[in-house]
Design an enzyme around this catalytic site. Structure first.
Site, mmCIF file in Angstrom:
data_model
loop_
_atom_site.group_PDB
_atom_site.id
_atom_site.type_symbol
_atom_site.label_atom_id
_atom_site.label_comp_id
_atom_site.label_asym_id
_atom_site.label_seq_id
_atom_site.Cartn_x
_atom_site.Cartn_y
_atom_site.Cartn_z
ATOM 1 N N GLU A 52 -3.774 7.664 -4.551
ATOM 2 C CA GLU A 52 -3.988 6.994 -5.833
ATOM 3 C C GLU A 52 -5.231 7.586 -6.460
ATOM 4 O OE1 GLU A 52 -4.039 2.748 -5.488
ATOM 5 O OE2 GLU A 52 -2.014 2.691 -4.680
ATOM 6 N N ARG B 9 0.864 -1.182 0.000
ATOM 7 C CA ARG B 9 0.000 0.000 0.000
ATOM 8 C C ARG B 9 0.902 1.235 0.000
ATOM 9 N NH1 ARG B 9 -3.487 -2.736 -1.552
ATOM 10 N NH2 ARG B 9 -5.565 -3.093 -0.690
ATOM 11 N N HIS C 149 -1.235 0.574 -9.694
ATOM 12 C CA HIS C 149 -1.884 -0.414 -8.812
ATOM 13 C C HIS C 149 -2.476 -1.577 -9.633
ATOM 14 C CE1 HIS C 149 -4.040 -0.886 -4.664
ATOM 15 N NE2 HIS C 149 -3.754 -2.067 -5.205
#
Ligand code: DGY
Length: 309
Positions: free
Chosen positions: A257, A228, A276
């Site tokens: 993000e 993360r 991601h």
């Protein structure tokens, strides 16, 4: 046959699993390409019995308080840091996730990033496309060897283990540090040629890799993050890359993000960032959707979720 419930699905999911859910329940599928904002989320989840959420959807105590009928949350992800698990538990709402099925895809991506940053693939590709490939240079584009190098795995869960298996095939020595076992993080950072992050994001791991941790790493070492974004202090990472305190970094996850195109981090040298995509393979995403659907079907029928958090 259980009574039909209403399920808010926070994004269109082009996977067959959703048909199974639609056969038993009424689906309200968010129509946007981007995640619903907080207001839309509250409005649409308010009448829901079930919620099928993604990593992009914050599910906090305030949202839960606005959803009096909510009986189940299925997060289509293994990570659940987007959900206030305590608030859900306090309301007796079970939360499910999608463990195991994305382990290999994520470990593959960690390795792809590790190889790409170590062997300078983005720089090489840019050189070819921009017409800067002049000749074979004896000392041009030199990267780092994997074989014989030490890989430090931070967080030795399923994905950390899968990365370790891949490292073995590349002839690397693996060391690990996790909450309950392995060596102290400080020692791992000092010894590793590559540091790969696989811990969940919790208050204890937020900015685990900050100035001090980066200064412990070797100047020749690389950082890979497929966990993360919040585990890494990006301001500290930018400074460490600019100062040459580490050799490079490859990130699948960032904070925030998406990372805006003008984010100062992107000015740092020897940095590779992808959006991601750790679990982004067809089979993995299909299976994640199935597990999320199975969690909702079970919980709304009054059974335990097969994949509870
Ligand atoms: C997860 O499942 O937690 C990933 O980060 C998204 O695929």
């Amino acid at each position: 046959m259980p009574t039909m419930g209403r399920i808010f699905v926070t994004r269109a999911l082009p996977f067959a699993a959703l048909d199974r859910l639609a056969a038993e329940h009424e689906l309200d599928v968010w129509e946007g390409d981007l995640p619903p904002g907080p207001e839309a989320m509250r409005e649409r989840a308010a009448a829901a019995d079930g919620l099928l959420s993604l990593v992009t959807d914050p599910v906090g105590a305030d949202l839960l308080a606005a959803c009096p009928d909510l009986k189940a949350i299925a997060n289509m992800a293994v990570g659940t840091d987007n959900i206030d698990l305590e608030a859900a538990a306090a309301r007796g709402i079970p939360v499910g996730n999608t463990p195991d099925v994305l382990t290999d895809a994520t470990a593959d991506l960690a390795f792809a990033l590790l190889l790409a940053v170590a062997r300078r693939l983005p720089q090489g590709e840019a050189q070819v496309r921009e017409g800067r490939w002049r000749t074979w240079e004896p000392a041009g584009d030199l990267g780092a060897d994997l074989s014989g190098a030490t890989l430090g795995i931070v967080g030795r869960g399923r994905i950390g283990d899968a990365v370790a298996r891949r490292a073995d095939g590349f002839g690397m020595e693996v060391i690990a540090s996790s909450r309950r076992s392995g060596m102290p993080l400080e020692e791992l950072l000092e010894r590793a040629d590559f540091v790969s992050l696989h811990c969940p994001l919790t208050p204890a791991t937020r900015h685990l890799i900050g100035t001090e941790a980066l200064q412990r790493m070797k100047p020749s070492a690389y950082l890979v993050n497929t966990a993360r974004g919040g585990v890494v202090d990006q301001v500290a990472l930018r400074l460490a890359l600019i100062a040459g305190e580490i050799a490079g970094a490859a990130l699948d996850v960032t904070d925030p993000e998406p990372l805006p195109a003008g984010d100062p981090l992107l000015e740092a040298p020897n940095l590779l960032v992808v959006p991601h995509v750790g679990s982004a393979t067809v089979r993995t995403r299909e299976r994640m959707a199935e597990m999320a659907v199975e969690n909702l079907l079970a919980a709304l029928a009054g059974h335990p979720m097969p994949y509870p958090v």
